[in-house]
Design a protein around this motif. Structure first.
Motif, short mmCIF file in Angstrom:
data_model
loop_
_atom_site.label_atom_id
_atom_site.label_comp_id
_atom_site.label_asym_id
_atom_site.label_seq_id
_atom_site.Cartn_x
_atom_site.Cartn_y
_atom_site.Cartn_z
N ALA A 1 -11.60 -59.32 45.04
CA ALA A 1 -11.29 -58.41 43.93
C ALA A 1 -12.18 -57.18 43.97
O ALA A 1 -11.72 -56.06 43.74
N ASP A 2 -13.46 -57.37 44.28
CA ASP A 2 -14.38 -56.23 44.38
C ASP A 2 -14.00 -55.28 45.51
O ASP A 2 -14.01 -54.06 45.35
N VAL A 3 -13.65 -55.85 46.66
CA VAL A 3 -13.24 -55.04 47.81
C VAL A 3 -11.94 -54.28 47.48
O VAL A 3 -11.82 -53.09 47.78
N ALA A 4 -11.01 -54.94 46.85
CA ALA A 4 -9.73 -54.31 46.49
C ALA A 4 -9.95 -53.16 45.51
O ALA A 4 -9.36 -52.09 45.65
N GLU A 5 -10.80 -53.37 44.52
CA GLU A 5 -11.08 -52.31 43.55
C GLU A 5 -11.76 -51.12 44.21
O GLU A 5 -11.45 -49.97 43.89
N ALA A 6 -12.67 -51.38 45.13
CA ALA A 6 -13.39 -50.30 45.81
C ALA A 6 -12.44 -49.39 46.58
O ALA A 6 -12.67 -48.18 46.67
N ASP A 7 -11.37 -49.96 47.15
CA ASP A 7 -10.41 -49.16 47.91
C ASP A 7 -9.16 -48.84 47.11
O ASP A 7 -8.24 -48.21 47.62
N PHE A 8 -9.13 -49.29 45.88
CA PHE A 8 -7.99 -49.08 44.98
C PHE A 8 -6.67 -49.48 45.64
O PHE A 8 -5.67 -48.78 45.60
N HIS A 9 -6.71 -50.64 46.28
CA HIS A 9 -5.51 -51.24 46.88
C HIS A 9 -5.59 -52.73 46.59
O HIS A 9 -6.59 -53.37 46.92
N HIS A 10 -4.59 -53.27 45.94
CA HIS A 10 -4.69 -54.61 45.37
C HIS A 10 -3.67 -55.58 45.95
O HIS A 10 -2.49 -55.26 46.01
N PRO A 11 -4.14 -56.76 46.34
CA PRO A 11 -3.25 -57.76 46.95
C PRO A 11 -2.66 -58.71 45.92
O PRO A 11 -3.06 -58.74 44.76
N GLY A 12 -1.74 -59.52 46.40
CA GLY A 12 -1.33 -60.71 45.67
C GLY A 12 -2.35 -61.79 46.04
O GLY A 12 -2.69 -61.92 47.22
N ILE A 13 -2.85 -62.50 45.07
CA ILE A 13 -3.86 -63.55 45.32
C ILE A 13 -3.43 -64.81 44.58
O ILE A 13 -3.21 -64.78 43.37
N LEU A 14 -3.33 -65.91 45.32
CA LEU A 14 -3.07 -67.21 44.71
C LEU A 14 -4.27 -68.09 45.03
O LEU A 14 -4.50 -68.44 46.19
N THR A 15 -5.05 -68.42 44.01
CA THR A 15 -6.25 -69.24 44.18
C THR A 15 -5.94 -70.66 43.71
O THR A 15 -5.49 -70.86 42.57
N GLU A 16 -6.17 -71.60 44.61
CA GLU A 16 -5.92 -73.00 44.32
C GLU A 16 -7.14 -73.81 44.74
O GLU A 16 -8.06 -73.28 45.34
N TRP A 17 -7.11 -75.12 44.47
CA TRP A 17 -8.20 -75.96 44.93
C TRP A 17 -8.22 -75.92 46.45
O TRP A 17 -7.25 -76.28 47.12
#
Length: 112
Positions: free
Chosen positions: A65-81
């Motif tokens: 999330a920090d990297v995406a914000e720094a470049d202002f380009h945002h992925p789809g992220i699915l976080t699971e166990w």
């Protein structure tokens, strides 16, 4: 070509060109762990990252999330166990742009 992870994303407007077939092959070779998935006619880059537990998966997600914000380009992220699925594509052009490959390379660096 220089290392993709060292490049900066450029502003991607609605009329920005999608990667060509040749660029798709070239850039894909630079991030071989990523696959191109086509969903509803939209090419997307995707990779599943595996972790020992949910906490480590969340730590990775927060770094991303920090990297995406720094470049202002945002992925789809699915976080699971034990895993995080990351999907990059450029929403404004409904497909893949060089930015997506840059961000995939930057994402890879988070686990090195």
């Amino acid at each position: 070509m220089s290392d993709l992870s060292e490049l900066k994303c450029e502003a991607c407007q609605i009329d920005a060109p999608k990667v060509t077939e040749q660029e798709l092959v070239e850039f894909s070779q630079m991030v071989p762990q990523w696959t191109v998935e086509n969903r509803d006619g939209i090419n997307q880059l995707e990779r599943v990252f595996k972790f020992k537990n949910f906490k480590l998966a969340m730590e990775f997600t927060n770094k991303l999330a920090d990297v995406a914000e720094a470049d202002f380009h945002h992925p789809g992220i699915l976080t699971e166990w034990g895993k995080v699925t990351v999907t990059w594509w450029s929403h404004s052009i409904k497909g893949l742009h060089k930015n997506d490959f840059i961000m995939a390379a930057k994402t890879n660096q988070l686990i090195n």
